[in-house]
Design a protein around this motif. Structure first.
Motif, mmCIF file in Angstrom:
data_model
loop_
_atom_site.group_PDB
_atom_site.id
_atom_site.type_symbol
_atom_site.label_atom_id
_atom_site.label_comp_id
_atom_site.label_asym_id
_atom_site.label_seq_id
_atom_site.Cartn_x
_atom_site.Cartn_y
_atom_site.Cartn_z
ATOM 1 N N TYR A 137 0.809 -1.218 -0.002
ATOM 2 C CA TYR A 137 -0.012 0.091 -0.115
ATOM 3 C C TYR A 137 0.756 1.255 -0.011
ATOM 4 C CZ TYR A 137 -3.639 -3.438 1.290
ATOM 5 O OH TYR A 137 -4.414 -4.456 1.232
ATOM 6 N N GLY A 138 2.275 1.075 -0.583
ATOM 7 C CA GLY A 138 3.106 2.328 -0.740
ATOM 8 C C GLY A 138 3.448 2.778 0.844
ATOM 9 N N MET A 139 3.421 1.977 1.644
ATOM 10 C CA MET A 139 3.869 2.217 3.125
ATOM 11 C C MET A 139 5.214 1.567 3.437
ATOM 12 S SD MET A 139 0.559 2.403 5.402
ATOM 13 C CE MET A 139 -0.761 3.779 5.218
ATOM 14 N N THR A 140 6.038 2.392 4.212
ATOM 15 C CA THR A 140 7.402 1.772 4.757
ATOM 16 C C THR A 140 6.917 0.920 5.806
ATOM 17 O OG1 THR A 140 7.342 3.497 6.386
ATOM 18 C CG2 THR A 140 8.555 3.939 4.340
ATOM 19 N N HIS A 141 7.912 0.152 6.471
ATOM 20 C CA HIS A 141 7.501 -0.654 7.713
ATOM 21 C C HIS A 141 6.845 -0.147 8.808
ATOM 22 C CE1 HIS A 141 10.784 -3.885 6.059
ATOM 23 N NE2 HIS A 141 9.706 -3.930 5.218
ATOM 24 N N SER A 142 7.806 1.242 9.058
ATOM 25 C CA SER A 142 7.039 1.782 10.382
ATOM 26 C C SER A 142 5.679 2.461 9.934
ATOM 27 C CB SER A 142 8.232 2.734 10.727
ATOM 28 O OG SER A 142 8.484 3.732 9.687
ATOM 29 N N GLN A 143 5.650 2.810 8.880
ATOM 30 C CA GLN A 143 4.343 3.462 8.696
ATOM 31 C C GLN A 143 3.256 2.387 8.628
ATOM 32 O OE1 GLN A 143 5.281 5.054 4.611
ATOM 33 N NE2 GLN A 143 5.254 7.244 5.466
ATOM 34 N N MET A 144 3.414 1.002 8.258
ATOM 35 C CA MET A 144 2.507 -0.070 8.207
ATOM 36 C C MET A 144 2.256 -0.306 9.723
ATOM 37 S SD MET A 144 0.367 -1.743 6.529
ATOM 38 C CE MET A 144 0.863 -1.596 4.870
ATOM 39 N N VAL A 145 3.266 -0.403 10.511
ATOM 40 C CA VAL A 145 3.092 -0.712 11.774
ATOM 41 C C VAL A 145 2.205 0.372 12.596
ATOM 42 C CG1 VAL A 145 4.333 -1.034 14.124
ATOM 43 C CG2 VAL A 145 5.176 -2.240 11.925
ATOM 44 N N GLY A 146 2.568 1.471 12.138
ATOM 45 C CA GLY A 146 1.690 2.476 12.910
ATOM 46 C C GLY A 146 0.214 2.650 12.439
ATOM 47 N N TRP A 147 0.133 2.388 11.299
ATOM 48 C CA TRP A 147 -1.427 2.314 10.622
ATOM 49 C C TRP A 147 -2.305 1.046 11.641
ATOM 50 C CZ3 TRP A 147 -5.217 -0.826 8.835
ATOM 51 C CH2 TRP A 147 -6.165 -0.121 8.351
ATOM 52 N N ILE A 148 -1.406 -0.059 11.719
ATOM 53 C CA ILE A 148 -1.987 -1.255 12.472
ATOM 54 C C ILE A 148 -2.317 -0.846 13.873
ATOM 55 C CG2 ILE A 148 -1.848 -3.582 12.948
ATOM 56 C CD1 ILE A 148 -0.056 -3.987 10.337
ATOM 57 N N ARG A 149 -1.306 -0.290 14.352
ATOM 58 C CA ARG A 149 -1.672 0.032 15.792
ATOM 59 C C ARG A 149 -2.689 1.091 15.968
ATOM 60 N NH1 ARG A 149 3.258 1.647 16.498
ATOM 61 N NH2 ARG A 149 4.209 -0.108 17.676
ATOM 62 N N ASP A 150 -2.813 1.984 15.321
ATOM 63 C CA ASP A 150 -3.741 2.952 15.096
ATOM 64 C C ASP A 150 -5.213 2.180 15.171
ATOM 65 O OD1 ASP A 150 -2.033 5.041 15.595
ATOM 66 O OD2 ASP A 150 -2.619 5.758 13.309
ATOM 67 N N PHE A 151 -5.364 1.253 14.169
ATOM 68 C CA PHE A 151 -6.778 0.360 14.065
ATOM 69 C C PHE A 151 -6.996 -0.316 15.196
ATOM 70 C CE2 PHE A 151 -9.347 -2.939 13.253
ATOM 71 C CZ PHE A 151 -10.227 -2.727 12.100
ATOM 72 N N LEU A 152 -5.797 -1.054 15.986
ATOM 73 C CA LEU A 152 -5.913 -1.866 16.934
ATOM 74 C C LEU A 152 -6.393 -1.154 18.400
ATOM 75 C CD1 LEU A 152 -3.173 -4.611 16.575
ATOM 76 C CD2 LEU A 152 -5.444 -4.673 16.026
ATOM 77 N N ASP A 153 -5.797 0.012 18.442
ATOM 78 C CA ASP A 153 -5.912 0.931 19.513
ATOM 79 C C ASP A 153 -7.494 1.476 19.544
ATOM 80 O OD1 ASP A 153 -3.403 0.472 20.549
ATOM 81 O OD2 ASP A 153 -2.505 2.379 20.089
ATOM 82 N N ARG A 154 -7.790 1.794 18.340
ATOM 83 C CA ARG A 154 -9.350 2.331 18.146
ATOM 84 C C ARG A 154 -10.370 1.099 18.401
ATOM 85 N NH1 ARG A 154 -11.437 7.243 16.234
ATOM 86 N NH2 ARG A 154 -9.519 7.904 16.952
#
Length: 277
Positions: free
Chosen positions: A176-193
């Motif tokens: 999805y055009g993301m770096t490793h850290s960007q993808m991890v951050g995206w997943i964390r945002d979903f899980l936290d919410r």
């Protein structure tokens, strides 16, 4: 010799112009650029659990003949299955199910109600999943969209926590055009919410190959997040970093009745325990 009049010369020019335009039109038709309908990219909303895994990691799998641990048969479905004959699945031994609810912040499964309620009505333990598209909206926004449109959890003993389906992008770049850290951050945002909205930790559905490629094999979610692994083979195989066991396993995309088929890593009482929280 007859000298052409001005009117005749004009008609001649119009005739010549018309022939030229017709020829140009034919040439453009023969060499037309393919339209969007000719593109192999699927329409948004059509992705289902494992569609990217199947495309990237091989052929349809077979039931896990070599894995002799106690397991409980399940199924996952989306709009591709339409109205599901849940009694047929129940009679075949399927005891739990996951239904696609949403994708991104733009799609809701039109069959969600029939599928989600139908599974419950025949006695199954059921839950909902969200197909993530991290390139279209943030993780928190997609979690909200999911919870508000069929992905919520209730403590009734029959509702499983929601699933974040994060896998190969069927619409473009694998990660999805993301770096490793960007993808991890995206997943964390979903899980936290999702946790903030429902009080439950969502399940992560993924494949080991995708996880390694797109998160750098991040291990930080394993302590709190159940893992649903996708691998169409006779064994689960290696897991993503951090997880020492899987909770669910999608082992084939060609189920004996309908939908993708899955095995819960434990007896039915363990499925109930996950539902109860």
């Amino acid at each position: 010799m007859q000298i052409p009049t001005a009117a005749a010369s004009g008609r001649s020019r119009l005739l010549t112009s018309g022939v030229a335009l017709a020829a140009l039109s034919l040439l453009l038709t023969l060499h037309a650029v393919p339209s969007a309908a000719d593109d192999d990219t699927p329409a948004r909303g059509t992705a289902s659990m494992g569609s990217g895994v199947l495309a990237h990691e091989g052929v349809h799998g077979q039931p896990a003949a070599t894995d002799r641990t106690t397991q409980t048969e399940g199924v996952d479905v989306s709009s591709h299955q339409g109205e599901v004959a849940w009694s047929t699945l129940w009679n075949s031994g399927v005891k739990w199910a996951y239904v696609k609810a949403t994708e991104g912040t733009y799609y809701r499964n039109p069959y969600h109600a029939q599928q989600y309620n139908g599974a419950y009505d025949v006695g199954m333990i059921r839950g909902a999943y969200h197909f993530a598209t991290p390139d279209t909206a943030g993780g928190a926004a997609q979690a909200d969209y999911f919870v508000d449109r069929g992905g919520a959890w209730s403590k009734d003993g029959r509702t499983l926590p929601g699933v974040l389906d994060i896998e190969y992008n069927p619409y473009g770049d694998t990660c999805y055009g993301m770096t490793h850290s960007q993808m991890v951050g995206w997943i964390r945002d979903f899980l936290d919410r999702y946790k903030a909205r429902t009080g439950r930790n969502a399940v992560i559905y993924t494949s080991t190959n995708w996880w390694q490629q797109c998160t750098g094999d991040y291990s930080g979610f394993a302590s709190t997040t159940p893992l649903w692994i996708a691998r169409y083979a006779s064994t689960v195989g290696p897991l993503p970093a951090g997880w020492t066991f899987h909770t669910m396993w999608q082992y084939t995309s060609t189920g004996p009745v309908v939908g993708d088929h899955d095995k819960f890593n434990g007896a039915l009482d363990r499925v109930k325990a996950l539902a109860e929280g």
